[in-house]
Design an enzyme around this catalytic site. Structure first.
Site, PDB file in Angstrom:
ATOM      1  N   ASP A 180       0.847  -1.189   0.000  1.00 17.85           N
ATOM      2  CA  ASP A 180       0.000   0.000   0.000  1.00 17.85           C
ATOM      3  C   ASP A 180       0.885   1.243   0.000  1.00 17.85           C
ATOM      4  OD1 ASP A 180      -1.886   1.948   0.417  1.00 17.85           O
ATOM      5  OD2 ASP A 180      -2.118   1.514   2.564  1.00 17.85           O
ATOM      6  N   ASN A 203      -0.243   4.511  -0.196  1.00 18.04           N
ATOM      7  CA  ASN A 203      -0.830   5.781   0.256  1.00 18.04           C
ATOM      8  C   ASN A 203      -1.568   5.683   1.590  1.00 18.04           C
ATOM      9  OD1 ASN A 203      -2.977   4.293  -0.604  1.00 18.04           O
ATOM     10  ND2 ASN A 203      -3.902   5.912  -1.846  1.00 18.04           N
ATOM     11  N   ASP A 223      -4.026   3.864   2.792  1.00 22.30           N
ATOM     12  CA  ASP A 223      -5.463   3.603   2.961  1.00 22.30           C
ATOM     13  C   ASP A 223      -5.737   2.132   3.303  1.00 22.30           C
ATOM     14  OD1 ASP A 223      -4.995   2.343   0.570  1.00 22.30           O
ATOM     15  OD2 ASP A 223      -6.536   3.424  -0.574  1.00 22.30           O
ATOM     16  N   ASP A 277      -1.737  -1.250  -3.852  1.00 24.56           N
ATOM     17  CA  ASP A 277      -2.046  -0.503  -5.068  1.00 24.56           C
ATOM     18  C   ASP A 277      -0.894  -0.594  -6.078  1.00 24.56           C
ATOM     19  OD1 ASP A 277      -0.164   1.447  -4.011  1.00 24.56           O
ATOM     20  OD2 ASP A 277      -1.789   2.033  -2.661  1.00 24.56           O
ATOM     21  N   ASP A 333      -9.051 -16.182 -16.618  1.00 22.31           N
ATOM     22  CA  ASP A 333      -9.881 -16.728 -15.556  1.00 22.31           C
ATOM     23  C   ASP A 333     -10.902 -17.736 -16.096  1.00 22.31           C
ATOM     24  OD1 ASP A 333     -10.446 -16.211 -12.627  1.00 22.31           O
ATOM     25  OD2 ASP A 333     -12.456 -15.872 -13.433  1.00 22.31           O
ATOM     26  N   GLU A 343      -6.679 -20.480 -16.842  1.00 15.79           N
ATOM     27  CA  GLU A 343      -7.056 -21.179 -15.619  1.00 15.79           C
ATOM     28  C   GLU A 343      -8.061 -22.247 -16.031  1.00 15.79           C
ATOM     29  OE1 GLU A 343      -8.988 -20.533 -11.218  1.00 15.79           O
ATOM     30  OE2 GLU A 343      -9.816 -19.564 -12.976  1.00 15.79           O
TER      31      GLU A 343
HETATM   32  O1  TEU Z   1     -11.278 -19.146  -9.821  1.00 13.48           O
HETATM   33  C1  TEU Z   1     -12.137 -20.126 -10.320  1.00 13.48           C
HETATM   34  C2  TEU Z   1     -11.940 -21.421  -9.712  1.00 13.48           C
HETATM   35  O2  TEU Z   1     -11.853 -22.401 -10.397  1.00 13.48           O
HETATM   36  C3  TEU Z   1     -11.813 -21.483  -8.231  1.00 13.48           C
HETATM   37  O3  TEU Z   1     -12.224 -20.308  -7.699  1.00 13.48           O
HETATM   38  C4  TEU Z   1     -12.708 -22.540  -7.722  1.00 13.48           C
HETATM   39  O4  TEU Z   1     -13.818 -22.689  -8.511  1.00 13.48           O
HETATM   40  C5  TEU Z   1     -13.201 -22.153  -6.367  1.00 13.48           C
HETATM   41  O5  TEU Z   1     -12.146 -21.638  -5.626  1.00 13.48           O
HETATM   42  C6  TEU Z   1     -13.795 -23.363  -5.716  1.00 13.48           C
HETATM   43  O6  TEU Z   1     -13.156 -23.655  -4.534  1.00 13.48           O
HETATM   44  C7  TEU Z   1     -11.199 -17.952 -10.504  1.00 13.48           C
HETATM   45  C8  TEU Z   1     -10.397 -16.972  -9.695  1.00 13.48           C
HETATM   46  O7  TEU Z   1      -9.090 -17.447  -9.553  1.00 13.48           O
HETATM   47  C9  TEU Z   1     -11.079 -16.729  -8.394  1.00 13.48           C
HETATM   48  O8  TEU Z   1     -10.344 -15.884  -7.556  1.00 13.48           O
HETATM   49  C10 TEU Z   1     -12.416 -16.114  -8.705  1.00 13.48           C
HETATM   50  O9  TEU Z   1     -13.154 -15.969  -7.507  1.00 13.48           O
HETATM   51  C11 TEU Z   1     -13.225 -16.951  -9.689  1.00 13.48           C
HETATM   52  O10 TEU Z   1     -12.465 -17.404 -10.789  1.00 13.48           O
HETATM   53  C12 TEU Z   1     -14.341 -16.122 -10.269  1.00 13.48           C
HETATM   54  O11 TEU Z   1     -13.814 -15.165 -11.117  1.00 13.48           O
HETATM   55 CA    CA Z   2      -3.484   2.114  -1.211  1.00  9.07          CA
END
Ligand code: TEU
Ligand code: CA
Length: 601
Positions: free
Chosen positions: A54, A56, A58, A62, A239, A293
């Protein structure tokens, strides 16, 4: 100038006799059958911006905080930084719910801060990849805001809207259109009063899924990807990318798959087609890297996602290894070392020279690496096991990913009450399990303390001042600092020659020094041994200087006298996680608790 470089490369390749190099000097090189690329050779470091630094006062990390710490990362030796989402967001899921893909989250700074950070990363010859969260957006994104307004809104088809099923017991309140569960508890369908239909959200209610079957959605996503690539980012972590193609007609999930719906969600019919389109329209025009992912994907079934000739993704995260320690809802699983070896052996077997892998055992969704896979029962074992795990991650075949704080061997947080948590996953699960009486509060809290995602999201421990140097001493960090910051912190480890931090630096340097650790063959020497994981990474090229490395990991607090199979002898010691180790050139090794060594033989 170009000509001079060309001649130099040609001369060097003649000198070192690399035929591939002299054939196409300016282009790519092949090493051991692999096309060499910067992202195969890179060590990646993941930053969760909210928790890193961080700048600043808060209490929220960041972008300027990241910029302040770039010299630390450079010294660590990492090549690529991946930042979790930095975009404008109402933070229902800490930025994984994006309101505006072209704006920086106000808590994290401004676009000027982003540009400065990126320039500073490049000035240090590092690269940046950003998180691409496009299976869903925030419900506050204008696509969804429009979509929800009326059934004939031009954006209606950006999301999934369906009628409910009749509810005989309560006709005024229809039932969800199908049985899809949300990853954050309850149904994946939310009733919306405005148009009397449900919308789909595989994650939180505030994370409506985007309809990739609509070509306009794909074009809009491709445009925002170009926006960031044109700024100079070097690629994306994507993601839950396999979820973008939904099953036609949205049929019910078969009952036996309901407990693990990710496999069902990841198997839509157009997944590969959409990724190939993305590659054609966007990615192929840049020198970028992509890592998907791949929730719900196993390499056995879906190696094509990373097959270079198919032009989809460079790499994926699969969850076979990182989820080995758990079962059911945050439940502990009694895992055995041969299972872990079998996972990596299997990856080696399945993936061809056209494919590439990732190696990781932690991220912002998982417990701290050492609390999850190592031994935190004593400080000595914490340090040794953390070094052992990093040794493994930096020597297996695939691009290694280090999560912030792993290099310090940060540990899980001593969570006591529900209020200690911030994560929506935990908060919602409490409502579903404890409030309904399915699970006692004690049982729930014990499980969440072991596996909850907030474990990895506590602030980075920079020094032993109040708030660990993450923020000012007066500030209140958004999530409490782990009380062990007084001893586990970067400054203390910088002073200590035997620290995890110093060791990880050495191991990263070794990873860069030996190309065998990137492109070499892999052989598990003793797949069934219950306590020792030992393997070789070997590279026959260049012929006059082949690299043969041996990695030995005593994955246990019990010391062991271990004899290498097949009369093999450990050669020259390159790295050891126990200081004073000298054993070399011998076939039987006396390994101490959690001892890890790398030899060249
Ligand atoms: O994660 C998706 C995912 O496969 C895991 O979050 C899993 O489904 C979940 O933890 C079950 O235990 C991604 C991101 O890495 C996560 O931080 C997000 O919350 C999620 O997608 C939604 O965008
Ligand atoms: Ca900050």
């Amino acid at each position: 100038m170009k000509k001079i470089v060309f001649t130099l490369v040609a001369a060097l390749s003649m000198l070192f006799g690399n035929p591939a190099c002299s054939q196409s000097p300016a282009q790519t090189t092949t090493i051991n059958g692999y096309q060499s690329t910067w992202w195969k050779e890179a060590v990646v470091y993941q930053i969760y911006p909210r928790s890193f630094k961080d700048s600043n006062g808060d209490g929220v990390g960041d972008l300027n905080g990241i910029t302040e710490k770039l010299d630390y990362l450079k010294k660590l030796g990492v090549d690529v930084i991946w930042i979790s989402p930095h975009y404008d967001s109402p933070n229902a899921d800490n930025g994984y719910d994006i309101r505006d893909y072209r704006k920086v989250m106000s808590e994290f700074g401004t676009m000027a801060d982003f540009d400065r950070m990126l320039a500073a990363i490049k000035a240090r010859h590092m690269r940046l990849i950003v998180d691409l969260v496009v299976n869903h957006s925030s419900d506050e994104h204008h696509w969804f805001a429009e979509s929800r307004k009326s059934r004939d809104n031009p954006y209606r088809d950006y999301c999934f809207w369906r009628d409910g099923r009749p509810n005989p017991a309560d006709p005024a309140h229809p039932l969800p259109p199908n049985n899809y569960p949300s990853f954050f508890s309850g149904s994946a369908w939310q009733w919306d009063e405005t148009t009397h239909q449900f919308y789909l959200h595989l994650f939180a209610v505030k994370q409506p899924d985007l309809n990739w079957d609509n070509p306009k959605v794909r074009q809009d996503v491709f445009a925002l990807m170009k926006f960031w690539l044109d700024k100079g980012v070097d690629g994306f972590r994507m993601d839950v990318i396999p979820f973008i193609s939904k099953r036609p007609g949205l049929p019910d999930i078969p009952a036996d798959q309901l407990a693990h719906p990710d496999h069902f969600y990841s198997g839509g019919p157009h997944r590969d087609q959409y990724l190939q389109e993305m590659n054609r329209e966007v990615l192929s025009h840049y020198d970028d890297m992509t890592v998907g992912e791949a929730a719900g994907i196993s390499l056995d079934e879906d190696p094509q996602l990373v097959r270079a000739t198919r032009h989809e993704l460079n790499m994926i995260f699969t969850f076979d290894a990182v989820e080995l320690t758990r079962e059911g809802f945050y439940g502990l699983r009694d895992w055995k070392l041969p299972e872990l070896k079998a996972i990596y052996d299997n990856h080696w077997k399945i993936l061809t020279k056209e494919d590439w892998d990732t190696v990781f055992l932690s991220n912002h969704d998982n417990p701290r690496i050492d609390s999850n896979f190592g031994d935190t029962s004593s400080d000595e074992n914490r340090v040794r096991s953390a070094k052992l795990i990093e040794t493994m991650i930096l020597t297996l075949r695939g691009t290694p990913f280090i999560y912030e704080g792993d290099e310090l061997a940060m540990t899980n947080y001593p969570f006591k009450t529900l209020d200690d948590f911030n994560d929506i996953e935990v908060k919602n699960a409490w409502k579903e399990r404890v409030v309904t009486g399915q699970m006692t509060p004690e049982e729930f809290l014990a499980r969440a303390a072991r596996f909850g995602r907030d474990n990895s999201r506590t602030p980075m421990q920079w020094n032993n001042s109040p708030n660990a140097g993450f923020t000012t001493p007066e500030a209140r960090p958004w999530l409490a600092v782990n009380p062990n910051y007084t001893t586990i912190n970067a400054e203390a480890e910088e002073q200590d020659q035997n620290s995890v931090l110093q060791y990880v630096r050495d191991a990263i340097a070794l990873h860069h020094r030996y190309k065998a650790l990137t492109y070499g063959d892999y052989q598990d020497l003793d797949p069934l041994h219950p306590q020792v994981y030992d393997y070789t990474r070997t590279l026959a090229e260049p012929r006059q200087n082949p690299e043969r490395l041996l990695v030995i990991l005593n994955w246990n607090a019990k010391p062991i006298a271990y004899t290498l199979p097949g009369g093999m002898k450990a050669g020259k010691l390159l790295l050891a996680n126990v200081s004073g180790t000298t054993e070399a050139d011998t076939g039987t090794l006396r390994l101490g608790a959690w001892e890890a060594r790398i030899y060249s033989f």
